[in-house]
Design a protein around this motif. Sequence first.
Motif, mmCIF file in Angstrom:
data_model
loop_
_atom_site.group_PDB
_atom_site.id
_atom_site.type_symbol
_atom_site.label_atom_id
_atom_site.label_comp_id
_atom_site.label_asym_id
_atom_site.label_seq_id
_atom_site.Cartn_x
_atom_site.Cartn_y
_atom_site.Cartn_z
ATOM 1 N N GLN A 18 -7.770 -8.403 4.080
ATOM 2 C CA GLN A 18 -6.810 -8.201 2.999
ATOM 3 C C GLN A 18 -5.798 -9.343 2.949
ATOM 4 O O GLN A 18 -5.622 -10.084 3.919
ATOM 5 C CB GLN A 18 -6.066 -6.870 3.182
ATOM 6 N N SER B 87 -3.178 3.501 4.921
ATOM 7 C CA SER B 87 -4.293 2.597 4.641
ATOM 8 C C SER B 87 -4.758 2.690 3.193
ATOM 9 O O SER B 87 -4.524 3.682 2.496
ATOM 10 C CB SER B 87 -5.461 2.900 5.589
ATOM 11 N N ARG B 88 -5.447 1.670 2.768
ATOM 12 C CA ARG B 88 -5.875 1.536 1.377
ATOM 13 C C ARG B 88 -6.922 2.562 0.974
ATOM 14 O O ARG B 88 -7.589 3.170 1.823
ATOM 15 C CB ARG B 88 -6.461 0.147 1.169
ATOM 16 N N GLU B 89 -7.068 2.720 -0.320
ATOM 17 C CA GLU B 89 -8.222 3.408 -0.881
ATOM 18 C C GLU B 89 -9.304 2.347 -1.090
ATOM 19 O O GLU B 89 -9.060 1.341 -1.757
ATOM 20 C CB GLU B 89 -7.867 4.050 -2.223
ATOM 21 N N SER C 159 -7.140 -2.913 -3.681
ATOM 22 C CA SER C 159 -7.354 -2.568 -2.274
ATOM 23 C C SER C 159 -7.384 -3.790 -1.366
ATOM 24 O O SER C 159 -7.365 -3.653 -0.139
ATOM 25 C CB SER C 159 -8.666 -1.777 -2.118
ATOM 26 N N GLY D 183 -9.729 1.293 -4.486
ATOM 27 C CA GLY D 183 -8.483 1.117 -5.210
ATOM 28 C C GLY D 183 -8.468 -0.155 -6.038
ATOM 29 O O GLY D 183 -9.159 -1.137 -5.715
ATOM 30 N N ARG E 261 1.069 3.018 -3.554
ATOM 31 C CA ARG E 261 -0.317 3.241 -3.129
ATOM 32 C C ARG E 261 -1.099 4.025 -4.179
ATOM 33 O O ARG E 261 -2.283 3.758 -4.411
ATOM 34 C CB ARG E 261 -0.361 3.978 -1.797
ATOM 35 N N GLY F 6 -3.687 1.496 -4.921
ATOM 36 C CA GLY F 6 -4.726 1.732 -3.917
ATOM 37 C C GLY F 6 -4.685 0.769 -2.754
ATOM 38 O O GLY F 6 -5.656 0.631 -2.004
ATOM 39 N N CYS F 7 -3.566 0.081 -2.579
ATOM 40 C CA CYS F 7 -3.431 -0.910 -1.510
ATOM 41 C C CYS F 7 -2.938 -0.258 -0.214
ATOM 42 O O CYS F 7 -2.548 0.904 -0.192
ATOM 43 C CB CYS F 7 -2.461 -2.005 -1.937
ATOM 44 N N THR F 8 -2.951 -1.040 0.851
ATOM 45 C CA THR F 8 -2.365 -0.596 2.117
ATOM 46 C C THR F 8 -0.857 -0.817 2.068
ATOM 47 O O THR F 8 -0.391 -1.855 1.601
ATOM 48 C CB THR F 8 -2.957 -1.383 3.295
ATOM 49 N N PHE G 122 -2.415 -5.918 1.310
ATOM 50 C CA PHE G 122 -1.766 -5.235 2.438
ATOM 51 C C PHE G 122 -0.272 -5.541 2.329
ATOM 52 O O PHE G 122 0.143 -6.691 2.460
ATOM 53 C CB PHE G 122 -2.323 -5.762 3.761
#
Length: 285
Positions: free
Chosen positions: A151, A71-73, A79, A76, A104, A108-110, A82
């Motif tokens: 997202q 999962s994302r930050e 963020s 991020g 990631r 910072g993404c999913t 996805f």
Amino acid sequence: MTHVLKCAATFATYCYASLVGFLWIAQRRFQYFPSRESPPSICSLPSVFQQICTFEVLTTDKLRLKGWLWSRELNGALSHIFILHLHGNAGSRLHRLDWAYRVRTRFGCTVALFDYRGYGGNDGYVSEDGLIEDAVAAITWAHNQALKTHQKLVLHLESIGSAAGINALMRTPTEIRISGIVSEGGLSSCSDLAKNVFGYLPIELLMKDKWCNTLSSAKCLSRNTHFLSLHGQNDSIVPLWSGRRLYEAVNCEKKIFHEFGEGGHNDLMYQPSYFATLEKFFKSL
């Protein structure tokens, strides 16, 4: 002399027929190279990976297929993105973990790494139609997850994953919307590649998994979807011309073809402009 020539011709015919018969029976062993064993449990991996969890999708033929979700930050840089990653014909999600870590960490993404049937401890046997159905299930799942977290869904399609993902989009429910597609080392069809190497064989008759609908599917992609093609000029597995052919068929209004002068098939993420190109693309969505 005539008898010798007849014998030689008979022997050559026998060898050719034997080769064709062998390839007909064993061809998928030369086309797909899955790591069938389950990857290590998350708890056994280094601490940096402990936020990963296992997800599961159900296919139309009732196979339960697993993948990893990172999962994302929340703070991020990207963020809101996805990424669903559909890998190529070899290995499993474990072999894409380094890529997921780099993506990631930087954005910072999913990131979701998915394994098809027959890969990464999943049941089932690999085939063209099976991989497409698996991709349909994974894309549907990812779409629902991205909706919940507000997202934008991006498909990262690696090698034969480009064919699986693009063909799958012709079978997904109409309400599914993809913001962006990244095709890395993407191909026009497997029959194109086979003809280029085995031109002396009746590929159209012999090959089971041709992936020959990929270009027609690419022509039907939504014009509103952003498309990025990444390809190495030194790619010896999927030559540049095959990636170009796919790109030219893509119907998307906003599309980019990025060549890496020193890149091959499996080393694009080590090229200097790789992540900068991805970042620019993600920010455009």
